[in-house]
Design a protein around this motif. Structure first.
Motif, PDB file in Angstrom:
ATOM      1  N   THR A 259     -30.805  -0.336 -23.669  1.00  0.00           N
ATOM      2  CA  THR A 259     -30.525  -0.715 -25.054  1.00  0.00           C
ATOM      3  C   THR A 259     -31.199  -2.028 -25.437  1.00  0.00           C
ATOM      4  OG1 THR A 259     -28.446  -1.764 -24.346  1.00  0.00           O
ATOM      5  CG2 THR A 259     -28.338   0.520 -25.097  1.00  0.00           C
ATOM      6  N   ASP A 260     -31.068  -3.042 -24.596  1.00  0.00           N
ATOM      7  CA  ASP A 260     -31.587  -4.365 -24.937  1.00  0.00           C
ATOM      8  C   ASP A 260     -33.107  -4.455 -24.778  1.00  0.00           C
ATOM      9  OD1 ASP A 260     -28.975  -5.335 -25.473  1.00  0.00           O
ATOM     10  OD2 ASP A 260     -28.639  -5.577 -23.332  1.00  0.00           O
ATOM     11  N   LEU A 261     -33.624  -4.015 -23.636  1.00  0.00           N
ATOM     12  CA  LEU A 261     -35.069  -4.106 -23.427  1.00  0.00           C
ATOM     13  C   LEU A 261     -35.817  -3.105 -24.292  1.00  0.00           C
ATOM     14  CD1 LEU A 261     -35.486  -4.638 -19.576  1.00  0.00           C
ATOM     15  CD2 LEU A 261     -35.130  -6.321 -21.396  1.00  0.00           C
ATOM     16  N   ARG A 262     -35.349  -1.873 -24.326  1.00  0.00           N
ATOM     17  CA  ARG A 262     -36.033  -0.871 -25.145  1.00  0.00           C
ATOM     18  C   ARG A 262     -35.937  -1.229 -26.621  1.00  0.00           C
ATOM     19  NH1 ARG A 262     -34.150   4.991 -23.495  1.00  0.00           N
ATOM     20  NH2 ARG A 262     -35.776   5.528 -24.996  1.00  0.00           N
ATOM     21  N   GLY A 263     -34.788  -1.779 -27.037  1.00  0.00           N
ATOM     22  CA  GLY A 263     -34.663  -2.190 -28.426  1.00  0.00           C
ATOM     23  C   GLY A 263     -35.592  -3.331 -28.777  1.00  0.00           C
ATOM     24  N   ALA A 264     -35.670  -4.323 -27.886  1.00  0.00           N
ATOM     25  CA  ALA A 264     -36.571  -5.448 -28.121  1.00  0.00           C
ATOM     26  C   ALA A 264     -38.013  -4.969 -28.218  1.00  0.00           C
ATOM     27  CB  ALA A 264     -36.422  -6.473 -27.002  1.00  0.00           C
ATOM     28  N   HIS A 265     -38.398  -4.100 -27.302  1.00  0.00           N
ATOM     29  CA  HIS A 265     -39.769  -3.593 -27.291  1.00  0.00           C
ATOM     30  C   HIS A 265     -40.064  -2.813 -28.569  1.00  0.00           C
ATOM     31  CE1 HIS A 265     -43.532  -2.200 -25.497  1.00  0.00           C
ATOM     32  NE2 HIS A 265     -43.222  -0.982 -25.911  1.00  0.00           N
ATOM     33  N   ALA A 266     -39.134  -1.953 -28.986  1.00  0.00           N
ATOM     34  CA  ALA A 266     -39.345  -1.140 -30.186  1.00  0.00           C
ATOM     35  C   ALA A 266     -39.411  -1.983 -31.448  1.00  0.00           C
ATOM     36  CB  ALA A 266     -38.217  -0.107 -30.314  1.00  0.00           C
ATOM     37  N   THR A 267     -38.761  -3.152 -31.408  1.00  0.00           N
ATOM     38  CA  THR A 267     -38.710  -4.030 -32.580  1.00  0.00           C
ATOM     39  C   THR A 267     -39.793  -5.093 -32.540  1.00  0.00           C
ATOM     40  OG1 THR A 267     -36.308  -3.688 -32.446  1.00  0.00           O
ATOM     41  CG2 THR A 267     -37.056  -5.300 -34.017  1.00  0.00           C
ATOM     42  N   GLY A 268     -40.538  -5.166 -31.445  1.00  0.00           N
ATOM     43  CA  GLY A 268     -41.616  -6.141 -31.334  1.00  0.00           C
ATOM     44  C   GLY A 268     -41.161  -7.529 -30.955  1.00  0.00           C
ATOM     45  N   LEU A 269     -40.009  -7.624 -30.243  1.00  0.00           N
ATOM     46  CA  LEU A 269     -39.478  -8.915 -29.842  1.00  0.00           C
ATOM     47  C   LEU A 269     -39.836  -9.223 -28.393  1.00  0.00           C
ATOM     48  CD1 LEU A 269     -35.854  -8.492 -31.251  1.00  0.00           C
ATOM     49  CD2 LEU A 269     -37.804  -9.583 -32.383  1.00  0.00           C
ATOM     50  N   ARG A 270     -39.860 -10.503 -28.060  1.00  0.00           N
ATOM     51  CA  ARG A 270     -39.911 -10.899 -26.660  1.00  0.00           C
ATOM     52  C   ARG A 270     -38.514 -10.716 -26.061  1.00  0.00           C
ATOM     53  NH1 ARG A 270     -43.094 -16.621 -26.988  1.00  0.00           N
ATOM     54  NH2 ARG A 270     -41.758 -16.910 -28.825  1.00  0.00           N
TER      55      ARG A 270
ATOM     56  N   ILE B 154     -31.180  -9.975 -18.415  1.00  0.00           N
ATOM     57  CA  ILE B 154     -30.169 -10.627 -17.591  1.00  0.00           C
ATOM     58  C   ILE B 154     -29.804  -9.673 -16.464  1.00  0.00           C
ATOM     59  CG2 ILE B 154     -27.918 -11.760 -17.579  1.00  0.00           C
ATOM     60  CD1 ILE B 154     -29.938 -13.081 -19.461  1.00  0.00           C
ATOM     61  N   THR B 155     -30.236 -10.002 -15.253  1.00  0.00           N
ATOM     62  CA  THR B 155     -30.069  -9.081 -14.130  1.00  0.00           C
ATOM     63  C   THR B 155     -30.069  -9.862 -12.830  1.00  0.00           C
ATOM     64  OG1 THR B 155     -30.995  -7.078 -13.084  1.00  0.00           O
ATOM     65  CG2 THR B 155     -32.565  -8.689 -13.910  1.00  0.00           C
ATOM     66  N   PRO B 156     -29.366  -9.371 -11.814  1.00  0.00           N
ATOM     67  CA  PRO B 156     -29.384 -10.085 -10.529  1.00  0.00           C
ATOM     68  C   PRO B 156     -30.803 -10.255 -10.004  1.00  0.00           C
ATOM     69  CG  PRO B 156     -27.666  -8.401 -10.548  1.00  0.00           C
ATOM     70  CD  PRO B 156     -28.479  -8.196 -11.785  1.00  0.00           C
ATOM     71  N   SER B 157     -30.991 -11.312  -9.205  1.00  0.00           N
ATOM     72  CA  SER B 157     -32.294 -11.582  -8.608  1.00  0.00           C
ATOM     73  C   SER B 157     -32.268 -11.201  -7.128  1.00  0.00           C
ATOM     74  CB  SER B 157     -32.634 -13.065  -8.767  1.00  0.00           C
ATOM     75  OG  SER B 157     -33.910 -13.344  -8.265  1.00  0.00           O
ATOM     76  N   PRO B 158     -33.259 -10.444  -6.651  1.00  0.00           N
ATOM     77  CA  PRO B 158     -34.386  -9.882  -7.385  1.00  0.00           C
ATOM     78  C   PRO B 158     -33.933  -8.710  -8.262  1.00  0.00           C
ATOM     79  CG  PRO B 158     -34.428  -9.102  -5.121  1.00  0.00           C
ATOM     80  CD  PRO B 158     -33.319 -10.107  -5.209  1.00  0.00           C
ATOM     81  N   PRO B 159     -34.583  -8.496  -9.407  1.00  0.00           N
ATOM     82  CA  PRO B 159     -34.143  -7.427 -10.300  1.00  0.00           C
ATOM     83  C   PRO B 159     -34.397  -6.060  -9.691  1.00  0.00           C
ATOM     84  CG  PRO B 159     -36.178  -8.418 -11.084  1.00  0.00           C
ATOM     85  CD  PRO B 159     -35.701  -9.264  -9.942  1.00  0.00           C
ATOM     86  N   PRO B 160     -33.526  -5.089  -9.980  1.00  0.00           N
ATOM     87  CA  PRO B 160     -33.771  -3.728  -9.510  1.00  0.00           C
ATOM     88  C   PRO B 160     -34.973  -3.124 -10.232  1.00  0.00           C
ATOM     89  CG  PRO B 160     -31.924  -3.759 -11.027  1.00  0.00           C
ATOM     90  CD  PRO B 160     -32.297  -5.189 -10.788  1.00  0.00           C
TER      91      PRO B 160
ATOM     92  N   SER C  45     -39.738   4.787 -17.980  1.00  0.00           N
ATOM     93  CA  SER C  45     -39.587   4.872 -19.435  1.00  0.00           C
ATOM     94  C   SER C  45     -39.143   3.553 -20.057  1.00  0.00           C
ATOM     95  CB  SER C  45     -38.570   5.958 -19.792  1.00  0.00           C
ATOM     96  OG  SER C  45     -37.302   5.667 -19.211  1.00  0.00           O
ATOM     97  N   HIS C  46     -38.807   2.554 -19.229  1.00  0.00           N
ATOM     98  CA  HIS C  46     -38.316   1.288 -19.754  1.00  0.00           C
ATOM     99  C   HIS C  46     -39.434   0.243 -19.780  1.00  0.00           C
ATOM    100  CE1 HIS C  46     -34.563   3.296 -19.067  1.00  0.00           C
ATOM    101  NE2 HIS C  46     -33.862   2.274 -19.473  1.00  0.00           N
ATOM    102  N   PRO C  47     -39.521  -0.529 -20.863  1.00  0.00           N
ATOM    103  CA  PRO C  47     -40.559  -1.559 -20.922  1.00  0.00           C
ATOM    104  C   PRO C  47     -40.258  -2.715 -19.977  1.00  0.00           C
ATOM    105  CG  PRO C  47     -39.096  -1.733 -22.816  1.00  0.00           C
ATOM    106  CD  PRO C  47     -38.695  -0.485 -22.088  1.00  0.00           C
ATOM    107  N   THR C  48     -41.302  -3.401 -19.583  1.00  0.00           N
ATOM    108  CA  THR C  48     -41.154  -4.581 -18.747  1.00  0.00           C
ATOM    109  C   THR C  48     -40.721  -5.767 -19.608  1.00  0.00           C
ATOM    110  OG1 THR C  48     -42.877  -3.790 -17.259  1.00  0.00           O
ATOM    111  CG2 THR C  48     -42.339  -6.134 -17.151  1.00  0.00           C
ATOM    112  N   PRO C  49     -39.674  -6.488 -19.214  1.00  0.00           N
ATOM    113  CA  PRO C  49     -39.250  -7.635 -20.030  1.00  0.00           C
ATOM    114  C   PRO C  49     -40.262  -8.774 -19.954  1.00  0.00           C
ATOM    115  CG  PRO C  49     -38.049  -7.592 -17.962  1.00  0.00           C
ATOM    116  CD  PRO C  49     -38.843  -6.319 -18.008  1.00  0.00           C
TER     117      PRO C  49
END
Length: 224
Positions: A175-186, A190-196, A201-205
């Motif tokens: 929801t957050d990453l795909r929404g940001a990508h679709a809206t043209g936002l950076r 927020i995910t544990p390190s190292p990220p999974p 199908s999901h954009p890279t943050p």
């Protein structure tokens, strides 16, 4: 020609698991509901299932009718909203992080999927309402993340238009990453390190951070 100052940096940010956490899972209220209203413990899954079909006062009217409860659906809904707010708590460091961003000139909008009454009750109970500039909840917006419409509505409420310089931060890549990508936002994931690993199908943050305070510190370190 008069020179207009650039707009303040803008952060759109998720609520659940980004600013606040909830004690117990989504269905944790159902056993307490059964105990409070004299229903057997084994009714909890059915109560939760009925709730999932209609998360509203009308849904609780159906629950009351199903079990012959004497209280109105509105009263039961208000009880549920209060229960959900009561089991919500701030993630450590979040108030300080938001305060630091606003002190540095950032504008902050909470953009969250969910029921308006519940999400706003969480914000009120945790004291976050004064800490942000606006709130946009999917139920009232008529659109859910990742649809760009909810992000644009949040900006409209601030009297702004979104630009590629604006940010979205949240824990949910779907929801957050795909929404940001679709809206043209950076974006900041927020995910544990190292990220999974992310599904293809999901954009890279743009960035990742283990928690919201770290994300805020990252934003504060960037040039604008």
């Amino acid at each position: 020609m008069p020179q207009h100052p650039p707009p303040s940096p803008l952060l759109l940010i998720d609520l659940d698991h980004t600013l606040v956490e909830r004690d117990g899972g989504a269905d944790a209220w159902a056993p307490a509901f059964c105990a409070a209203h004299g229903l057997p413990a084994e009714a909890a899954p059915t109560v939760f299932g009925l709730f999932l079909t209609d998360r509203s006062p009308a849904g609780f009217t159906r629950i009351a009718a199903h079990y012959g409860l004497p209280r109105s659906g509105t009263a039961l809904w208000e009880e549920h909203v209060a229960h959900e707010a009561a089991r919500t708590h701030l993630i450590p460091g979040v108030p300080e992080a938001l305060a630091a961003l606003r002190a540095a000139g950032w504008t902050i909008a909470v953009v969250t999927n969910g029921c308006t009454d519940i999400q706003r009750a969480k914000l009120a109970r945790t004291g976050l309402l004064p800490a942000v500039d606006t709130v946009c909840v999917s139920e009232e917006a008529g659109a859910r993340k990742p649809a760009p419409a909810i992000f644009h509505l949040a900006a409209t409420r601030l009297g702004r238009t979104l630009t590629p310089a604006d940010w979205m931060a949240g824990n949910n890549p779907a929801t957050d990453l795909r929404g940001a990508h679709a809206t043209g936002l950076r974006s900041i994931w927020i995910t544990p390190s190292p990220p999974p690993p992310l599904p293809p199908s999901h954009p890279t943050p743009t960035h990742t951070a283990p928690d919201t305070p770290t994300a805020a510190a990252l934003l504060l370190s960037l040039p604008h």
